[in-house]
Write a protein that holds these residues in place. Structure first.
Motif, PDB file in Angstrom:
ATOM      1  N   ILE A   1       0.831  -1.203   0.000  1.00 19.62           N
ATOM      2  CA  ILE A   1       0.000   0.000   0.000  1.00 19.62           C
ATOM      3  C   ILE A   1       0.868   1.256   0.000  1.00 19.62           C
ATOM      4  O   ILE A   1       0.634   2.199  -0.769  1.00 19.62           O
ATOM      5  CB  ILE A   1      -0.947   0.008   1.216  1.00 19.62           C
ATOM      6  N   GLN A   2       1.876   1.285   0.865  1.00 16.16           N
ATOM      7  CA  GLN A   2       2.759   2.448   0.957  1.00 16.16           C
ATOM      8  C   GLN A   2       3.427   2.745  -0.380  1.00 16.16           C
ATOM      9  O   GLN A   2       3.489   3.900  -0.826  1.00 16.16           O
ATOM     10  CB  GLN A   2       3.858   2.197   1.997  1.00 16.16           C
ATOM     11  N   GLU A   3       3.960   1.692  -0.994  1.00 23.51           N
ATOM     12  CA  GLU A   3       4.671   1.877  -2.267  1.00 23.51           C
ATOM     13  C   GLU A   3       3.726   2.414  -3.334  1.00 23.51           C
ATOM     14  O   GLU A   3       4.076   3.320  -4.099  1.00 23.51           O
ATOM     15  CB  GLU A   3       5.293   0.547  -2.702  1.00 23.51           C
ATOM     16  N   CYS A   4       2.531   1.857  -3.377  1.00 18.12           N
ATOM     17  CA  CYS A   4       1.545   2.319  -4.368  1.00 18.12           C
ATOM     18  C   CYS A   4       1.230   3.804  -4.175  1.00 18.12           C
ATOM     19  O   CYS A   4       1.182   4.572  -5.143  1.00 18.12           O
ATOM     20  CB  CYS A   4       0.263   1.500  -4.265  1.00 18.12           C
ATOM     21  N   LEU A   5       1.001   4.213  -2.937  1.00 19.68           N
ATOM     22  CA  LEU A   5       0.639   5.603  -2.669  1.00 19.68           C
ATOM     23  C   LEU A   5       1.748   6.564  -3.060  1.00 19.68           C
ATOM     24  O   LEU A   5       1.505   7.593  -3.703  1.00 19.68           O
ATOM     25  CB  LEU A   5       0.281   5.775  -1.190  1.00 19.68           C
ATOM     26  N   ARG A   6       2.978   6.231  -2.679  1.00 19.43           N
ATOM     27  CA  ARG A   6       4.097   7.124  -2.969  1.00 19.43           C
ATOM     28  C   ARG A   6       4.396   7.190  -4.466  1.00 19.43           C
ATOM     29  O   ARG A   6       4.658   8.268  -5.012  1.00 19.43           O
ATOM     30  CB  ARG A   6       5.336   6.678  -2.198  1.00 19.43           C
ATOM     31  N   VAL A   7       4.347   6.056  -5.140  1.00 20.37           N
ATOM     32  CA  VAL A   7       4.625   6.034  -6.574  1.00 20.37           C
ATOM     33  C   VAL A   7       3.522   6.782  -7.334  1.00 20.37           C
ATOM     34  O   VAL A   7       3.786   7.492  -8.314  1.00 20.37           O
ATOM     35  CB  VAL A   7       4.762   4.573  -7.054  1.00 20.37           C
ATOM     36  N   ARG A   8       2.285   6.641  -6.861  1.00 18.63           N
ATOM     37  CA  ARG A   8       1.186   7.367  -7.500  1.00 18.63           C
ATOM     38  C   ARG A   8       1.367   8.873  -7.344  1.00 18.63           C
ATOM     39  O   ARG A   8       1.093   9.641  -8.278  1.00 18.63           O
ATOM     40  CB  ARG A   8      -0.148   6.923  -6.896  1.00 18.63           C
ATOM     41  N   GLU A   9       1.851   9.302  -6.181  1.00 16.40           N
ATOM     42  CA  GLU A   9       2.114  10.724  -5.966  1.00 16.40           C
ATOM     43  C   GLU A   9       3.143  11.254  -6.962  1.00 16.40           C
ATOM     44  O   GLU A   9       3.153  12.449  -7.277  1.00 16.40           O
ATOM     45  CB  GLU A   9       2.626  10.960  -4.542  1.00 16.40           C
ATOM     46  N   MET A  10       3.997  10.373  -7.460  1.00 17.52           N
ATOM     47  CA  MET A  10       5.041  10.770  -8.404  1.00 17.52           C
ATOM     48  C   MET A  10       4.574  10.703  -9.858  1.00 17.52           C
ATOM     49  O   MET A  10       5.374  10.826 -10.780  1.00 17.52           O
ATOM     50  CB  MET A  10       6.282   9.897  -8.186  1.00 17.52           C
ATOM     51  N   GLY A  11       3.264  10.461 -10.047  1.00 16.26           N
ATOM     52  CA  GLY A  11       2.700  10.547 -11.383  1.00 16.26           C
ATOM     53  C   GLY A  11       2.486   9.244 -12.114  1.00 16.26           C
ATOM     54  O   GLY A  11       2.138   9.251 -13.301  1.00 16.26           O
ATOM     55  N   HIS A  12       2.648   8.127 -11.432  1.00 16.98           N
ATOM     56  CA  HIS A  12       2.474   6.826 -12.075  1.00 16.98           C
ATOM     57  C   HIS A  12       1.124   6.219 -11.681  1.00 16.98           C
ATOM     58  O   HIS A  12       0.494   6.635 -10.706  1.00 16.98           O
ATOM     59  CB  HIS A  12       3.633   5.904 -11.696  1.00 16.98           C
ATOM     60  N   ASN A  13       0.693   5.237 -12.450  1.00 18.17           N
ATOM     61  CA  ASN A  13      -0.603   4.594 -12.213  1.00 18.17           C
ATOM     62  C   ASN A  13      -0.388   3.251 -11.523  1.00 18.17           C
ATOM     63  O   ASN A  13       0.512   2.495 -11.907  1.00 18.17           O
ATOM     64  CB  ASN A  13      -1.348   4.397 -13.535  1.00 18.17           C
ATOM     65  N   VAL A  14      -1.210   2.948 -10.534  1.00 19.58           N
ATOM     66  CA  VAL A  14      -1.042   1.707  -9.777  1.00 19.58           C
ATOM     67  C   VAL A  14      -2.375   0.977  -9.636  1.00 19.58           C
ATOM     68  O   VAL A  14      -3.436   1.602  -9.545  1.00 19.58           O
ATOM     69  CB  VAL A  14      -0.456   1.977  -8.369  1.00 19.58           C
ATOM     70  N   VAL A  15      -2.293  -0.350  -9.628  1.00 21.79           N
ATOM     71  CA  VAL A  15      -3.437  -1.229  -9.412  1.00 21.79           C
ATOM     72  C   VAL A  15      -2.931  -2.379  -8.551  1.00 21.79           C
ATOM     73  O   VAL A  15      -1.773  -2.788  -8.668  1.00 21.79           O
ATOM     74  CB  VAL A  15      -4.000  -1.791 -10.734  1.00 21.79           C
ATOM     75  N   ILE A  16      -3.783  -2.918  -7.683  1.00 19.54           N
ATOM     76  CA  ILE A  16      -3.407  -4.079  -6.879  1.00 19.54           C
ATOM     77  C   ILE A  16      -4.345  -5.235  -7.195  1.00 19.54           C
ATOM     78  O   ILE A  16      -5.571  -5.079  -7.132  1.00 19.54           O
ATOM     79  CB  ILE A  16      -3.465  -3.779  -5.375  1.00 19.54           C
ATOM     80  N   ALA A  17      -3.796  -6.402  -7.523  1.00 25.92           N
ATOM     81  CA  ALA A  17      -4.566  -7.637  -7.670  1.00 25.92           C
ATOM     82  C   ALA A  17      -4.401  -8.427  -6.377  1.00 25.92           C
ATOM     83  O   ALA A  17      -3.279  -8.782  -5.995  1.00 25.92           O
ATOM     84  CB  ALA A  17      -4.060  -8.445  -8.859  1.00 25.92           C
ATOM     85  N   CYS A  18      -5.497  -8.691  -5.677  1.00 25.75           N
ATOM     86  CA  CYS A  18      -5.416  -9.331  -4.368  1.00 25.75           C
ATOM     87  C   CYS A  18      -6.654 -10.180  -4.107  1.00 25.75           C
ATOM     88  O   CYS A  18      -7.615 -10.168  -4.884  1.00 25.75           O
ATOM     89  CB  CYS A  18      -5.250  -8.290  -3.269  1.00 25.75           C
ATOM     90  N   GLN A  19      -6.603 -10.907  -3.016  1.00 25.46           N
ATOM     91  CA  GLN A  19      -7.665 -11.847  -2.680  1.00 25.46           C
ATOM     92  C   GLN A  19      -8.969 -11.122  -2.302  1.00 25.46           C
ATOM     93  O   GLN A  19      -8.936 -10.087  -1.624  1.00 25.46           O
ATOM     94  CB  GLN A  19      -7.248 -12.698  -1.476  1.00 25.46           C
TER      95      GLN A  19
END
Length: 377
Positions: free
Chosen positions: A29-47
């Motif tokens: 979650i942390q990595e997704c939030l920080r990377v998104r703040e830097m202008g990239h798109n994130v998605v998580i596939a999970c249970q």
């Protein structure tokens, strides 16, 4: 330190964990939030129904629900493949054993540019030729340098394919200057003048809470007023409660269960301890250090990078309650020493263990792997 902004990544993280909410799941979650703040798109596939799913939704990260029942799960491979196409993913980042197989195969079938495997654990990797899950990725991220070195030495991994990137701490949340919650000690039944020793870890066998309980028992006569907070939850709770009762420490030890107010708990603490036998770079310790606490732990895995003996805390001997008790006692006896080591501990975190550094180094690694491929290396 600045991230190379030459392109936008569409990143799919995969995480198998059905119900856990420990350091690994939090890092996703942390990595997704920080990377998104830097202008990239994130998605998580999970249970479906997982803690990762619920927490991702809470902070607005797009999710794909993918049941992952076993290591090689054709249905999971297909669902992840469809998610890759749907979101135009060019980077797949896998995190656990089961999702690394399904996510890795789906990434290869979909022709994704970059497949990354993050290894959070420090346990040995099987040498079986059929265990090619670590040969599929283009790059591997470990959460500690000791884990990286072991993979190079023991598993013959190419050094240029592996980078160590510790899980970062949020300096906004873990700020020792923040006000102390005035009612927290009363809520937990801790007297105002009682020293507090805190251990943040999931309640499971590998964390060796038995060692912590035995160390507390050794300290009982000299520090009868000391209070111990075991912060976390897990399958080992009943066993640990039994150990506490057998040691006669019910009035000194509190099992808090899962808590969302970790910074507040650390603000009323004097010493942070971790008795694990095997670790990457545990978030509970970096968070404690960010809050200005000296730490006591054995130099196993990534802990050797954090616990600089006599500088940021004291090293204990793995599995030896007496060595933990000795180190804790030294800190409890000397407030000035706690202050010096705690300040050094926070400075150590500021120099290499922040969330921003984690995200920047991750994105730089993506670029490095892609650049090397273009140059034919």
């Amino acid at each position: 330190m600045q991230e190379k902004q030459s392109r936008t990544f569409n990143i799919l993280h995969t995480e198998w964990s059905p119900d856990g909410w420990g350091g690994q799941e939090r890092r996703v979650i942390q990595e997704c939030l920080r990377v998104r703040e830097m202008g990239h798109n994130v998605v998580i596939a999970c249970q479906p129904g997982s803690a990762v799913l619920e927490n991702a939704k809470h902070v607005g990260i797009p999710v794909e629900e993918v049941p992952m029942r076993r290591v090689l799960d054709p249905a999971a491979v297909w669902k992840i493949y469809r998610a890759i196409k749907k979101h135009r993913i060019n980077v797949v980042s896998t995190h656990s054993s089961k999702d690394s197989w399904s996510g890795g195969l789906a990434a290869k079938l979909a022709g994704v540019e970059l497949l990354i495997r993050t290894r959070h654990m420090a346990n040995p990797i099987s040498q079986s030729p059929f265990n090619f899950v670590y040969r599929m990725p283009d790059g591997i991220v470990t959460t500690g340098e000791a884990v990286r070195e072991a993979m190079i030495k023991d598993n013959g991994m190419a050094p240029e394919r592996i980078v160590s990137i510790a899980t970062g701490v949020s300096l906004e949340r873990f700020d020792p200057s923040r006000p102390v919650n005035p009612g927290l000690r009363e809520e937990l039944g801790i007297p105002e003048d009682a020293p507090v020793i805190t251990m943040i870890a999931m309640l499971r066998k590998g964390k060796r809470y038995d060692v912590m309980v035995a160390a507390a028992q050794l300290l009982k006569d000299e520090f009868p007023q000391a209070r111990y907070l075991f912060v976390g939850d897990g399958a080992g709770r009943a066993t640990i409660e039994g150990l506490v009762r057998e040691a006669g420490l019910e009035h000194q030890v509190t099992l808090t269960g899962y808590r969302s107010d970790i910074p507040e708990l650390l603000a009323i603490s004097d010493v942070a301890v971790l008795t694990s036998e095997l670790e990457g770079v545990p978030q509970g310790i970096t968070q404690s250090m960010a809050m200005g606490l000296p730490v006591v732990a054995a130099p196993v895995g990534g802990l050797a990078e954090l616990v600089l003996d006599g500088k940021t805390g004291f090293r204990a001997q793995s599995g030896d309650p007496a060595s933990y008790a000795t180190a804790i006692a030294k800190l409890l006896r000397d407030e000035a020493l706690r202050g010096r080591l705690g300040t050094a501990a926070r400075n150590h975190v500021l120099q290499g263990y922040t969330e921003e550094m984690m995200a920047i180094r991750t994105l730089e690694f993506y670029h490095r792997i892609l650049d090397a491929r273009k140059k034919g290396r």
